[in-house]
Each structure stands twice: as structure tokens, then as C-alpha cells.
Write a protein that holds these residues in place. Structure first.
Motif, mmCIF file in Angstrom:
data_model
loop_
_atom_site.group_PDB
_atom_site.id
_atom_site.type_symbol
_atom_site.label_atom_id
_atom_site.label_comp_id
_atom_site.label_asym_id
_atom_site.label_seq_id
_atom_site.Cartn_x
_atom_site.Cartn_y
_atom_site.Cartn_z
ATOM 1 N N ALA A 52 0.775 -1.366 -0.127
ATOM 2 C CA ALA A 52 -0.008 -0.162 0.006
ATOM 3 C C ALA A 52 0.909 1.295 0.070
ATOM 4 N N SER A 53 1.733 1.570 1.196
ATOM 5 C CA SER A 53 2.634 2.324 0.739
ATOM 6 C C SER A 53 3.624 3.481 -0.718
ATOM 7 N N GLU A 54 3.644 1.979 -1.250
ATOM 8 C CA GLU A 54 4.314 2.285 -3.137
ATOM 9 C C GLU A 54 3.127 2.001 -3.626
ATOM 10 N N ARG A 55 1.364 1.434 -3.183
ATOM 11 C CA ARG A 55 0.483 1.414 -4.698
ATOM 12 C C ARG A 55 1.205 0.563 -5.436
ATOM 13 N N SER A 56 2.050 -0.288 -5.350
ATOM 14 C CA SER A 56 2.225 -1.142 -6.385
ATOM 15 C C SER A 56 2.477 -2.490 -5.872
ATOM 16 N N CYS A 57 1.830 -4.172 -7.087
ATOM 17 C CA CYS A 57 2.415 -5.061 -7.232
ATOM 18 C C CYS A 57 3.824 -5.747 -7.988
ATOM 19 N N THR A 58 3.826 -7.265 -7.019
ATOM 20 C CA THR A 58 4.843 -7.743 -7.356
ATOM 21 C C THR A 58 4.133 -9.035 -7.328
ATOM 22 N N SER A 59 4.659 -10.085 -8.042
ATOM 23 C CA SER A 59 4.418 -11.673 -8.115
ATOM 24 C C SER A 59 5.886 -12.333 -8.097
ATOM 25 N N HIS A 60 5.996 -13.667 -7.477
ATOM 26 C CA HIS A 60 6.757 -14.857 -6.865
ATOM 27 C C HIS A 60 6.100 -15.889 -6.910
ATOM 28 N N GLU A 61 7.690 -16.673 -8.244
ATOM 29 C CA GLU A 61 6.958 -17.767 -7.806
ATOM 30 C C GLU A 61 6.750 -18.857 -6.241
ATOM 31 N N ILE A 62 6.445 -19.310 -6.136
ATOM 32 C CA ILE A 62 7.302 -20.549 -4.816
ATOM 33 C C ILE A 62 7.348 -21.777 -5.436
ATOM 34 N N ALA A 63 7.895 -22.649 -4.856
ATOM 35 C CA ALA A 63 8.312 -23.881 -4.203
ATOM 36 C C ALA A 63 7.137 -24.479 -4.188
ATOM 37 N N VAL A 64 6.915 -25.468 -4.828
ATOM 38 C CA VAL A 64 6.210 -26.638 -4.301
ATOM 39 C C VAL A 64 6.483 -28.238 -3.813
ATOM 40 N N PRO A 65 6.607 -28.646 -2.784
ATOM 41 C CA PRO A 65 7.215 -29.941 -1.813
ATOM 42 C C PRO A 65 7.075 -30.725 -3.328
ATOM 43 N N LEU A 66 7.952 -31.543 -2.955
ATOM 44 C CA LEU A 66 8.671 -32.698 -3.446
ATOM 45 C C LEU A 66 7.386 -34.272 -2.719
ATOM 46 N N THR A 67 7.053 -33.903 -1.120
ATOM 47 C CA THR A 67 6.272 -34.798 -0.929
ATOM 48 C C THR A 67 4.741 -33.443 -0.371
ATOM 49 N N THR A 68 4.086 -34.552 0.480
ATOM 50 C CA THR A 68 3.324 -34.016 0.852
ATOM 51 C C THR A 68 3.432 -33.292 2.395
ATOM 52 N N ASP A 69 3.194 -32.117 1.627
ATOM 53 C CA ASP A 69 3.913 -30.830 3.031
ATOM 54 C C ASP A 69 2.612 -29.364 2.311
ATOM 55 N N LEU A 70 3.141 -28.436 3.660
ATOM 56 C CA LEU A 70 2.626 -27.159 3.374
ATOM 57 C C LEU A 70 3.134 -26.320 2.034
ATOM 58 N N VAL A 71 2.425 -25.230 1.240
ATOM 59 C CA VAL A 71 2.813 -24.378 0.357
ATOM 60 C C VAL A 71 3.126 -23.763 0.914
ATOM 61 N N GLY A 72 2.126 -22.956 1.228
ATOM 62 C CA GLY A 72 2.483 -21.355 2.021
ATOM 63 C C GLY A 72 1.513 -21.686 3.045
ATOM 64 N N THR A 73 1.826 -20.276 3.990
ATOM 65 C CA THR A 73 0.524 -20.319 5.665
ATOM 66 C C THR A 73 0.685 -18.546 4.994
ATOM 67 N N TYR A 74 -0.483 -18.353 5.567
ATOM 68 C CA TYR A 74 -0.681 -15.978 5.379
ATOM 69 C C TYR A 74 -1.289 -15.761 6.218
ATOM 70 N N GLY A 75 -1.294 -14.579 6.790
ATOM 71 C CA GLY A 75 -2.299 -13.861 7.325
ATOM 72 C C GLY A 75 -2.573 -13.896 8.498
ATOM 73 N N SER A 76 -2.798 -12.764 8.933
ATOM 74 C CA SER A 76 -2.896 -12.924 10.678
ATOM 75 C C SER A 76 -2.848 -14.255 11.421
ATOM 76 N N GLY A 77 -3.247 -14.730 10.910
ATOM 77 C CA GLY A 77 -3.396 -16.105 11.105
ATOM 78 C C GLY A 77 -2.725 -17.591 11.496
ATOM 79 N N LYS A 78 -0.929 -16.773 10.929
ATOM 80 C CA LYS A 78 0.160 -17.809 10.836
ATOM 81 C C LYS A 78 0.759 -18.188 11.405
ATOM 82 N N MET A 79 1.236 -17.503 12.666
ATOM 83 C CA MET A 79 1.147 -18.150 13.726
ATOM 84 C C MET A 79 0.849 -19.260 13.938
#
Length: 281
Positions: free
Chosen positions: A139-166
Motif C-alpha cells: 500500500a505504501s508504494e501502491r505497487s504489485c509484485t509477484s513471485h513463484e513459490i516452490a511446490v514441495p516434492l512430498t506431502t507438505d505445506l505450500v504456503g501459510t499467510y495472514g494474521s493467523g499464520k503463527m
């Protein structure tokens, strides 16, 4: 502010165990205004087109990402956002471009930071591959960026986000110390525990889940929570046609939507003895 999580599932039985069988995205359903005191417990945060193999979720600001994802889904369903034979990279680039254009059209809005999590199936069985990206709005820069995430090779999390991440991470770690470790059901169950226990006051309401399997369109998964039925955060009545979609319970079991019992032939799961059943706060 949301708890958003995604994970990939493999199978150690059957042919080609090195290939993924599914990828999932899950979120809570709580939308807040300033604090948990002012909240709505039925906000949709997980999205998918009708036919094309994409999944979306968001966290952070609500209005802009929710509306933009809706526009993107309509464009995908109408076949005007990218070519039918476009690569996964080209498809994501078109989606990212659409998000950036939308942000550029927001004039002096009070939009906060947000993340859009995008998942795509690149190839179907027997060459199944999934890919994932994050689109960040600062928001401070009013800009968007994008990056690809590595997908695990075994059953596992890809990503966790938000205020409830911890909180989600802590419950994930507890389940990974149980006899259900390394199973997709443990990832869904730990996510449901983190929402139900209320460790993050800005996350709550019923879990909402969607999946991509090795072929076919995205699957919107209904969730049975404390005997009630929800789809994308919305409670639905008991009707014979509920079986038109897939239903799960908080342990990840595939269940019959009216009785809540595991479907005939479906695998039955039990909560590990060392993990007490969570009590809602």
C-alpha cells in the motif's frame, strides 16, 4: 485479517508415487472491521473458475482483492483472459497483469496491503504438475509484485499467510509430531484446529476449502462443522442435492453431507490420542 493455507498431497501407494495427487487451498471465513468485535463470519476467501485448473485465495485488505479475483474468474470463465493452450507461466502473467491494472485504477482508496495466492495445474495425469505464486500489493508504494513459490516434492505445506499464520504453524507442528504426520488429512485437520481454537482473534468462522486433482475442473469442497454444513463460508440447508459436491469433516474424512458419516469405501481417520479435541473459544 485471515488464516490462509495451501498444501500438496502425494500418495505412497499405487503407481507413480512421486507424482502429486492433489493440491488444496483453505481459509477461514471471518472478515473484521478494525477488531474482532466487528466481524462477519461468512466471508468468501477461496475462489476457483468453473472449468480451468486454478485456485485463488487472499489475505490482508478485503475489498480490492475480493472484487479483482471475481473479475478475473469471470474473464477466465469467458475465455478472454488467456488462450486455451497458454502455458501456466503465461496464464499467471495475464492474471498478474489484470491485478496490476486493477490496482492502478484505485484512486486515493484506503486499501491496505494484501496477498493473492494463485495455484495452477500445469499438466494432467500422468504428468501431473502444480505451480503456485504470490501476488503482493504494498500500500505504501501502491505497487504489485509477484513471485513463484516452490511446490514441495512430498506431502507438505505450500504456503501459510495472514494474521493467523503463527497459530496455523503451531497447530501444524503439533500434528506433525503425531502418527498422522506426513498425511494430507493432518494438514487439513491442523488448519481446522487453528481456526476453531481462536488463537488468532482476526480469524474464525467455518473453514472453506477447494482443491485441484490430477485432472478435471477445480473442486469446491463443502465442510461439515459441528453438525452444520458450509460452502465457502455460507451455511447451506440439508437437501438431497448436497451430494452434488464433495464434503469433508474437520479430520479430512470424505463424508456424506446429510449424516456426516464417512462415505462407503472412504478412508476413516481418528484424531491422534496425543491431540485432544479442540474446544471452541
Amino acid at each position: 485479517m485471515t488464516t490462509l493455507q495451501s498444501w500438496i498431497a502425494y500418495s505412497d501407494t499405487g503407481e507413480s508415487p512421486q507424482l502429486p495427487r492433489a493440491i488444496y487451498i483453505a481459509s477461514d471465513s471471518r472478515i473484521t472491521w478494525g477488531s474482532a468485535k466487528h466481524r462477519w463470519e461468512a466471508g468468501r476467501k477461496v475462489f476457483a473458475p468453473r472449468e480451468q485448473p486454478h485456485l485463488f485465495g487472499f489475505c490482508g485488505d478485503v475489498i480490492l482483492p475480493a472484487l479483482v479475483i471475481g473479475q478475473i474468474l469471470s474473464a477466465i470463465d469467458s475465455g478472454v483472459l488467456f488462450a486455451q493452450n497458454a502455458s501456466a507461466t503465461d496464464r499467471h502473467d495475464a492474471i498478474f497483469k489484470a491485478v496490476k491494472r486493477a490496482v492502478d485504477r484505485a484512486i486515493s482508496t484506503p486499501t491496505s496491503n494484501f496477498t493473492i495466492h494463485h495455484i495452477c495445474r500445469e499438466s494432467v495425469w500422468p504428468q501431473t504438475t502444480f505451480r503456485a505464486w504470490d501476488i503482493f500489493f504494498t500500500a505504501s508504494e501502491r505497487s504489485c509484485t509477484s513471485h513463484e513459490i516452490a511446490v514441495p516434492l512430498t506431502t507438505d505445506l505450500v504456503g501459510t499467510y495472514g494474521s493467523g499464520k503463527m497459530s496455523a504453524t503451531q497447530h501444524h507442528q503439533k500434528w506433525q509430531l503425531s502418527d498422522a504426520a506426513g498425511r494430507s488429512r493432518a494438514l487439513l485437520a491442523s488448519f481446522c484446529d487453528s481456526i476453531k481454537l481462536g488463537n488468532d482473534p482476526l480469524s474464525g468462522g467455518p473453514p472453506q476449502v477447494a482443491a485441484l486433482y490430477t485432472k478435471g475442473p477445480p473442486v469446491q469442497i463443502g465442510m461439515i462443522v459441528e453438525g452444520r454444513r458450509f460452502l465457502n463460508g455460507m451455511e447451506v440447508d440439508i437437501e438431497p442435492y448436497l451430494s452434488n459436491i464433495e464434503w469433508r469433516d474437520s479430520l479430512g474424512q470424505v463424508v456424506e453431507p446429510i449424516t456426516g458419516d464417512p462415505l462407503p469405501g472412504a478412508r476413516r481417520f481418528a484424531r491422534p490420542k496425543k491431540l485432544q479435541k479442540p474446544i471452541e473459544t
